[in-house]
Design a protein around this motif. Structure first.
Motif, mmCIF file in Angstrom:
data_model
loop_
_atom_site.group_PDB
_atom_site.id
_atom_site.type_symbol
_atom_site.label_atom_id
_atom_site.label_comp_id
_atom_site.label_asym_id
_atom_site.label_seq_id
_atom_site.Cartn_x
_atom_site.Cartn_y
_atom_site.Cartn_z
ATOM 1 N N HIS A 25 -7.149 -30.234 28.988
ATOM 2 C CA HIS A 25 -6.212 -30.398 29.612
ATOM 3 C C HIS A 25 -5.544 -31.648 29.612
ATOM 4 O O HIS A 25 -6.303 -32.474 29.728
ATOM 5 C CB HIS A 25 -5.996 -29.483 31.045
ATOM 6 C CG HIS A 25 -6.616 -28.033 31.002
ATOM 7 N ND1 HIS A 25 -7.919 -27.712 31.022
ATOM 8 C CD2 HIS A 25 -5.590 -26.973 31.152
ATOM 9 C CE1 HIS A 25 -8.037 -26.485 31.100
ATOM 10 N NE2 HIS A 25 -6.576 -25.991 31.351
ATOM 11 N N PRO A 30 -3.112 -26.848 29.037
ATOM 12 C CA PRO A 30 -3.915 -26.576 28.107
ATOM 13 C C PRO A 30 -3.546 -27.425 26.604
ATOM 14 O O PRO A 30 -2.457 -27.280 26.223
ATOM 15 C CB PRO A 30 -3.868 -25.088 27.782
ATOM 16 C CG PRO A 30 -3.371 -24.453 28.779
ATOM 17 C CD PRO A 30 -2.516 -25.655 29.480
ATOM 18 N N TYR A 31 -4.581 -28.050 26.104
ATOM 19 C CA TYR A 31 -4.347 -28.965 24.932
ATOM 20 C C TYR A 31 -5.275 -28.758 23.810
ATOM 21 O O TYR A 31 -6.558 -28.776 24.018
ATOM 22 C CB TYR A 31 -4.336 -30.345 25.136
ATOM 23 C CG TYR A 31 -4.465 -31.389 24.121
ATOM 24 C CD1 TYR A 31 -3.311 -31.861 23.923
ATOM 25 C CD2 TYR A 31 -5.384 -31.991 23.276
ATOM 26 C CE1 TYR A 31 -2.965 -32.860 22.832
ATOM 27 C CE2 TYR A 31 -5.195 -32.685 22.540
ATOM 28 C CZ TYR A 31 -4.111 -33.125 22.252
ATOM 29 O OH TYR A 31 -3.896 -34.064 21.083
ATOM 30 N N GLY A 497 0.966 -25.689 24.441
ATOM 31 C CA GLY A 497 0.023 -25.045 25.582
ATOM 32 C C GLY A 497 0.974 -24.655 27.029
ATOM 33 O O GLY A 497 0.463 -24.166 27.650
ATOM 34 N N SER A 500 1.429 -21.130 27.532
ATOM 35 C CA SER A 500 0.298 -20.194 27.801
ATOM 36 C C SER A 500 0.155 -19.609 29.240
ATOM 37 O O SER A 500 0.832 -20.371 30.074
ATOM 38 C CB SER A 500 -1.089 -21.007 27.481
ATOM 39 O OG SER A 500 -1.087 -22.014 28.537
ATOM 40 N N SER A 503 -0.067 -21.931 32.759
ATOM 41 C CA SER A 503 0.225 -23.154 32.667
ATOM 42 C C SER A 503 1.015 -23.981 33.800
ATOM 43 O O SER A 503 2.137 -23.028 34.118
ATOM 44 C CB SER A 503 0.771 -23.421 31.155
ATOM 45 O OG SER A 503 0.921 -24.844 30.981
#
Length: 560
Positions: A25, A30-31, A497, A500, A503
């Motif tokens: 992250h 999220p990455y 991300g 998502s 997130s």
């Protein structure tokens, strides 16, 4: 430094602090576009030595040292002690290896895994090799590790080069060769290394399988689609979204290797006269190096290219150069003389630049003398275009040291021969690379936001906002270990991300910013100088109290 350098380090710290070693992250988002092994290695380093910038660089630094060592051992096995020494020396002191290990990218680790894979492959094919099965397992392990460093390219490049070599040597259909390679066992080893993370990541971020070949804003198709389809297939086709990268012209991508392997590229003509026939170990190694290099360069010729994408061919080219430098002949003498001329011209150019800026004042940091070209920053060397003549006044000491280095190189070419000249060129590069390091120190206020991070740490607590994308001030997040709200920052690497499920809502628009800035509690905002007019258009200039400024970047607070 800002951009990918601090981003990688902060990802590792976030991983360590959150305990989530599967989905990484940034700012809580999220990455998922990169393989995690480099983050794992940095996180382990942080666990042992603490979360410091120098600790984050340990894995890359060790990989560079190990790569030079493996290349030396490979060259010694293939050509003999002297050639192995020159192969390791040329790789360790070339421009490219130094330049592309100043930032936290896993490409030197990938290069190490590719080099080990090719050496293992060649050892397996040697009929007299007594431990062929162990080398076959090492080949598979290196491919598995490569997958965890850089994705599918870590398998495509070495396997492609190996297939070309087997085809050229008419071994591709040999049952004995495939038996020695232990393909089935190797596949199990690769899966054992790489499959667990990929499976866990896919399970954590459904849908599990999506093969949509369209990439656009606001779309979310899970981990599998983004990592495999968008990041691999669509990137290769230059259709990836977001397009936060650029491409080097194909001719430059090939020709720049004369620079990346400098000064030793002066001896490529000597290498051209060597035998590439697979009649002995030396010939087989040179032919394999040629297949290795050719496949990678041709592969990226049909794809998007960054300057450092070709780093996995550096060991191959170093092996060929080492075998040439261990011999004799007129082309080595010509290469030495040519290198002496280039070094002499570089020395004279540096002397002229120093004379031209002899009376130029240097107020503030180097950012005051640079011209920004943000359209080029998606290339790894994009900031080189920012240099102006007046900016060299800030680089007087690095220029003096570089001038001494090139003068030593010119004298080595004029006064020494053979091995002594090569050692002289190696010392030239040691001094020159030190000059480059000094230049990076001078550039630090421009390439890093650490002074703003220090000012923020000294200031009273408050909400942090960033005007723009996360990458622009990533070093602030590393040195303060804080998160922030991103004003109009839902772009590039964090965009996918952000859509998502679950997130965090860290992205705000202009209206939300005005509301937050007008509240009585303390808020800070980071901004590039060119983006300040946008802020003053949203809030009254009297509400922007400057806390610190460095390298064309500013920190404001909403209260005195």
């Amino acid at each position: 430094m800002d951009d990918v350098d601090a981003v990688q380090a902060q990802i590792a710290r976030n991983m360590l602090e959150s305990g989530d070693w599967v989905i990484v992250h940034l700012d809580g988002v999220p990455y998922i576009e990169k393989s995690p092994l480099i983050y794992w290695l940095m996180a382990v380093s942080f666990r042992i030595l603490g979360a410091h910038d120098w600790v984050a660089r340990i894995p890359v630094a060790l990989a560079a040292v190990l790569l030079a060592w493996v290349t030396w051992r490979y060259g010694r096995w293939a050509f003999g002690a002297r050639a192995g020494f020159y192969a390791g020396l040329s790789l360790a002191t070339c421009v490219g290896l130094f330049l592309f290990t100043r930032i936290q990218i896993p490409d030197v680790m990938l290069t190490l895994s590719v080099c080990v894979a090719f050496w293992s492959f060649q050892r397996v094919l040697e009929v007299e090799e007594p431990r062929a099965q162990l080398w076959a397992l090492l080949l598979a392990a290196s491919l598995g590790v490569g997958l965890m460093l850089k994705g599918l390219i870590a398998v495509v490049v070495p396997v492609g080069g190996m297939v070309v070599y087997l085809s050229v040597t008419r071994q591709l259909l040999s049952r004995e060769v495939w038996k020695r390679l232990h393909v089935f066992t190797g596949a199990l080893v690769i899966l054992a290394i790489a499959a667990p993370w990929h499976v866990l990541a896919a399970l954590r971020m459904p849908p599990y399988f999506d093969f949509t070949m369209h990439s656009g804003p606001g779309e979310y198709h899970g981990f599998f689609w983004f990592y495999f389809i968008n990041e691999h297939v669509l990137r290769f086709l230059n259709l990836r979204y977001p397009r936060d990268y650029n491409t080097v012209p194909r001719a430059a991508f090939w020709l720049l290797h004369l620079l990346w392997l400098f000064p030793w590229s002066a001896f490529f003509p000597a290498a051209a006269g060597l035998s590439f026939k697979p009649i002995d170990r030396a010939g087989r190694t040179r032919l394999l190096a040629l297949c290795w290099t050719g496949f990678l360069l041709i592969f990226f010729t049909f794809s998007t290219t960054q300057e450092y994408y070709s780093m996995p061919v550096y060991p191959a080219l170093a092996l060929v150069l080492g075998s040439a430098m261990a011999g004799d002949g007129k082309w080595l003498c010509i290469g030495t003389r040519a290198l002496g001329v280039v070094s002499g011209l570089a020395f004279l150019t540096i002397a002229a630049i120093l004379y031209a800026v002899r009376g130029v004042a240097t107020p503030g940091d180097i950012s005051h003398a640079l011209e920004q070209h943000p359209e080029a920053y998606t290339l790894s060397l994009g900031h080189l275009g920012d240099l102006t003549i007046s900016s060299f006044a800030y680089l007087r000491m690095p220029l003096v040291v570089a001038g001494v280095a090139f003068l030593a190189g010119a004298l080595s070419a004029a006064l020494l021969q053979g091995r002594c000249a090569f050692l002289g060129f190696a010392m030239m590069m040691v001094v020159f690379l030190h000059a480059s390091r000094l230049a990076l120190v001078t550039f630090d206020p421009y390439l890093s936001s650490r002074p703003l991070a220090d000012a923020l740490l000294r200031a009273p607590e408050g909400r942090l906002i960033l005007n723009g994308q996360y990458y622009s001030f990533s070093s602030v997040f590393f040195y303060t270990d804080r998160t922030a709200l991103l004003l109009n920052g839902r772009v590039n690497n964090l965009e996918y991300g952000s859509y998502s499920p679950g997130s965090p809502a860290v992205f705000i628009n202009d209206t939300e910013f005005v509301t937050l800035w007008s509240k009585p509690d303390r808020s800070y905002i980071l901004s590039d100088h060119e983006d300040v007019p946008h802020l003053t258009a949203l809030v009254d200039g009297s509400q922007l109290h400057k806390v610190a400024e460095s390298g064309g970047k500013l920190l404001f607070v909403n209260q005195p």
